[in-house]
Scaffold this active site. Structure first.
Site, PDB file in Angstrom:
ATOM      1  N   GLY A  38     -19.716  12.456  19.020  1.00 16.16           N
ATOM      2  CA  GLY A  38     -19.543  11.656  20.378  1.00 16.16           C
ATOM      3  C   GLY A  38     -18.258  11.511  20.614  1.00 16.16           C
ATOM      4  O   GLY A  38     -17.613  11.162  21.750  1.00 16.16           O
ATOM      5  N   ASP A  94     -17.677   6.810  20.284  1.00 16.90           N
ATOM      6  CA  ASP A  94     -17.822   6.814  21.801  1.00 16.90           C
ATOM      7  C   ASP A  94     -18.413   5.703  22.453  1.00 16.90           C
ATOM      8  O   ASP A  94     -17.997   5.070  23.238  1.00 16.90           O
ATOM      9  CB  ASP A  94     -18.711   7.815  22.113  1.00 16.90           C
ATOM     10  CG  ASP A  94     -20.186   8.137  21.493  1.00 16.90           C
ATOM     11  OD1 ASP A  94     -20.451   7.137  20.739  1.00 16.90           O
ATOM     12  OD2 ASP A  94     -21.078   9.067  21.879  1.00 16.90           O
ATOM     13  N   ASP A  97     -23.606   0.676  21.479  1.00 18.15           N
ATOM     14  CA  ASP A  97     -24.895   0.328  22.437  1.00 18.15           C
ATOM     15  C   ASP A  97     -25.636  -0.942  21.683  1.00 18.15           C
ATOM     16  O   ASP A  97     -25.349  -1.930  21.915  1.00 18.15           O
ATOM     17  CB  ASP A  97     -25.531   1.649  22.422  1.00 18.15           C
ATOM     18  CG  ASP A  97     -26.886   1.749  23.335  1.00 18.15           C
ATOM     19  OD1 ASP A  97     -26.983   0.669  24.051  1.00 18.15           O
ATOM     20  OD2 ASP A  97     -27.994   2.248  23.154  1.00 18.15           O
ATOM     21  N   LYS A 125     -21.832  -1.056  25.789  1.00 19.67           N
ATOM     22  CA  LYS A 125     -23.018  -1.243  26.989  1.00 19.67           C
ATOM     23  C   LYS A 125     -23.344  -2.689  26.927  1.00 19.67           C
ATOM     24  O   LYS A 125     -23.774  -3.549  25.847  1.00 19.67           O
ATOM     25  CB  LYS A 125     -24.151  -0.471  26.736  1.00 19.67           C
ATOM     26  CG  LYS A 125     -24.533   0.438  28.053  1.00 19.67           C
ATOM     27  CD  LYS A 125     -25.889   1.101  27.583  1.00 19.67           C
ATOM     28  CE  LYS A 125     -25.739   2.687  27.335  1.00 19.67           C
ATOM     29  NZ  LYS A 125     -26.760   3.357  27.080  1.00 19.67           N
ATOM     30  N   PHE A 146     -27.918   4.999  31.206  1.00 18.11           N
ATOM     31  CA  PHE A 146     -27.809   6.252  30.229  1.00 18.11           C
ATOM     32  C   PHE A 146     -26.405   7.123  30.880  1.00 18.11           C
ATOM     33  O   PHE A 146     -26.520   7.591  31.725  1.00 18.11           O
ATOM     34  CB  PHE A 146     -28.822   7.094  29.855  1.00 18.11           C
ATOM     35  CG  PHE A 146     -28.565   7.932  28.637  1.00 18.11           C
ATOM     36  CD1 PHE A 146     -29.149   7.514  27.319  1.00 18.11           C
ATOM     37  CD2 PHE A 146     -28.248   9.182  28.969  1.00 18.11           C
ATOM     38  CE1 PHE A 146     -28.630   8.243  26.322  1.00 18.11           C
ATOM     39  CE2 PHE A 146     -27.950   9.838  27.682  1.00 18.11           C
ATOM     40  CZ  PHE A 146     -28.046   9.382  26.507  1.00 18.11           C
ATOM     41  N   VAL A 147     -25.359   7.181  29.916  1.00 13.26           N
ATOM     42  CA  VAL A 147     -24.312   7.943  30.555  1.00 13.26           C
ATOM     43  C   VAL A 147     -23.919   9.068  29.801  1.00 13.26           C
ATOM     44  O   VAL A 147     -24.016   9.198  28.525  1.00 13.26           O
ATOM     45  CB  VAL A 147     -23.095   6.794  30.356  1.00 13.26           C
ATOM     46  CG1 VAL A 147     -23.182   5.815  31.591  1.00 13.26           C
ATOM     47  CG2 VAL A 147     -22.722   6.273  29.207  1.00 13.26           C
ATOM     48  N   ASP A 153     -23.451  12.816  25.214  1.00  9.54           N
ATOM     49  CA  ASP A 153     -24.254  13.791  25.360  1.00  9.54           C
ATOM     50  C   ASP A 153     -25.527  13.244  25.980  1.00  9.54           C
ATOM     51  O   ASP A 153     -26.019  12.161  25.572  1.00  9.54           O
ATOM     52  CB  ASP A 153     -24.372  14.581  24.017  1.00  9.54           C
ATOM     53  CG  ASP A 153     -25.138  14.122  23.107  1.00  9.54           C
ATOM     54  OD1 ASP A 153     -25.037  12.857  22.429  1.00  9.54           O
ATOM     55  OD2 ASP A 153     -26.329  14.405  22.723  1.00  9.54           O
ATOM     56  N   ARG A 159     -21.033  16.844  27.384  1.00 10.61           N
ATOM     57  CA  ARG A 159     -20.131  16.379  26.572  1.00 10.61           C
ATOM     58  C   ARG A 159     -18.679  16.809  27.087  1.00 10.61           C
ATOM     59  O   ARG A 159     -17.593  16.174  26.956  1.00 10.61           O
ATOM     60  CB  ARG A 159     -19.974  16.883  25.027  1.00 10.61           C
ATOM     61  CG  ARG A 159     -20.977  16.318  24.074  1.00 10.61           C
ATOM     62  CD  ARG A 159     -20.771  16.362  22.882  1.00 10.61           C
ATOM     63  NE  ARG A 159     -21.975  16.165  21.782  1.00 10.61           N
ATOM     64  CZ  ARG A 159     -22.643  15.303  21.395  1.00 10.61           C
ATOM     65  NH1 ARG A 159     -21.811  14.341  21.556  1.00 10.61           N
ATOM     66  NH2 ARG A 159     -23.563  15.499  20.443  1.00 10.61           N
TER      67      ARG A 159
HETATM   68  P1  IMP Z   1     -26.046   2.420  18.981  1.00  9.78           P
HETATM   69  O1  IMP Z   1     -26.078   2.673  17.331  1.00  9.78           O
HETATM   70  O2  IMP Z   1     -27.052   2.006  19.552  1.00  9.78           O
HETATM   71  O3  IMP Z   1     -24.759   1.552  18.995  1.00  9.78           O
HETATM   72  O4  IMP Z   1     -25.527   3.767  19.563  1.00  9.78           O
HETATM   73  C1  IMP Z   1     -25.096   4.738  18.719  1.00  9.78           C
HETATM   74  C2  IMP Z   1     -25.197   6.238  19.270  1.00  9.78           C
HETATM   75  O5  IMP Z   1     -26.185   6.379  20.273  1.00  9.78           O
HETATM   76  C3  IMP Z   1     -23.827   6.390  20.295  1.00  9.78           C
HETATM   77  O6  IMP Z   1     -22.652   6.749  18.986  1.00  9.78           O
HETATM   78  C4  IMP Z   1     -24.196   7.556  21.091  1.00  9.78           C
HETATM   79  O7  IMP Z   1     -24.407   8.859  20.270  1.00  9.78           O
HETATM   80  C5  IMP Z   1     -25.663   7.281  21.366  1.00  9.78           C
HETATM   81  N1  IMP Z   1     -25.985   6.610  22.893  1.00  9.78           N
HETATM   82  C6  IMP Z   1     -26.101   5.183  22.969  1.00  9.78           C
HETATM   83  N2  IMP Z   1     -26.301   5.022  24.128  1.00  9.78           N
HETATM   84  C7  IMP Z   1     -25.585   6.282  24.811  1.00  9.78           C
HETATM   85  C8  IMP Z   1     -25.451   6.808  26.125  1.00  9.78           C
HETATM   86  O8  IMP Z   1     -25.551   5.908  27.255  1.00  9.78           O
HETATM   87  N3  IMP Z   1     -25.198   8.030  26.355  1.00  9.78           N
HETATM   88  C9  IMP Z   1     -25.019   8.979  25.455  1.00  9.78           C
HETATM   89  N4  IMP Z   1     -25.433   8.420  24.045  1.00  9.78           N
HETATM   90  C10 IMP Z   1     -25.547   7.237  23.922  1.00  9.78           C
HETATM   91 MG    MG Z   2     -24.962  11.102  20.632  1.00  9.73          MG
END
Ligand code: IMP
Ligand code: MG
Length: 185
Positions: A38, A94, A97, A125, A146-147, A153, A159
């Site tokens: 990402g 990227d 979340d 987010k 969701f972006v 992606d 991407r």
């Molecule tokens: P986290 O571990 O929940 O902080 O998120 C990790 C991964 O989830 C990010 O590095 C992204 O690859 C994916 N992700 C989370 N939210 C989104 C979104 O809105 N769009 C695309 N990928 C996301």
């Molecule tokens: Mg991803």
């Protein structure tokens, strides 16, 4: 798709984050580590905005959400990474979340005895975080949608969009149709 951040807004936000990074690391050599996949677009842009000596490498983090694994199971592959022992490391990802990915990658880097580890993300987010870890540099706060685009992606697509877009119900429908056609070929 609904544009959340234009190409120009992304450029300005990344440039502003680069200024903050330069201030933090003034006079020091940086080791930048991008989290695959990402971060690739942000990584390429961010490093060209930082006017400072640096080494650049990557690490891979993928979460598997199959039948045998639960959500949040993360596989971190550091085999491709450059040597970070005794270095000031800046992780680039990227999006922040839930925060589990970055928290675990930071913990993993600790195994290699870096001098310091900080992190920078394009997006955070709002209202989604499940960990106490916080990234050091954030270019943009976004609502809980969701972006895709600018490296982010959905099923490894989108991407390459030069802007950031929210993926909505209509877009998902189009995505499924396109997938069906591709599979049928
Ligand atoms: P986290 O571990 O929940 O902080 O998120 C990790 C991964 O989830 C990010 O590095 C992204 O690859 C994916 N992700 C989370 N939210 C989104 C979104 O809105 N769009 C695309 N990928 C996301
Ligand atoms: Mg991803």
């Amino acid at each position: 798709m609904k544009t959340l951040l234009s190409k120009e807004a992304l450029h300005d936000g990344v440039a502003a984050m680069a200024r903050e990074i330069e201030t933090t690391y003034e006079g020091r050599q940086l080791t930048i580590v991008g989290v695959l996949t990402g971060s690739v677009v942000l990584l390429a842009d961010l490093i060209r905005h930082i006017d400072q000596p640096m080494r650049v490498g990557v690490i891979q983090a993928s979460s598997y959400r199959g039948a045998t694994t639960t959500r949040g199971d993360l596989i971190i592959n550091s085999e491709l990474m450059l040597d970070i022992t005794g270095r000031d490391v800046l992780l680039v990802d990227d999006i922040f979340d839930t925060g589990h990915t970055l928290e675990q990658v930071v913990e993993k880097l600790g195994d290699f005895n870096p001098a310091s580890v900080r992190s920078s993300v394009l997006l955070r987010k709002q209202g989604r975080q499940e960990v106490s870890y916080e990234p050091d540099f954030v270019a943009f706060e976004i609502p809980d949608e969701f972006v895709v685009g600018y490296g982010l992606d959905y099923e490894d697509m989108y991407r390459n969009l030069p802007y950031l877009a929210a993926l909505e119900e209509d877009d998902l429908k189009r995505h499924r149709e396109l997938e069906k056609q591709t599979q049928a070929l």
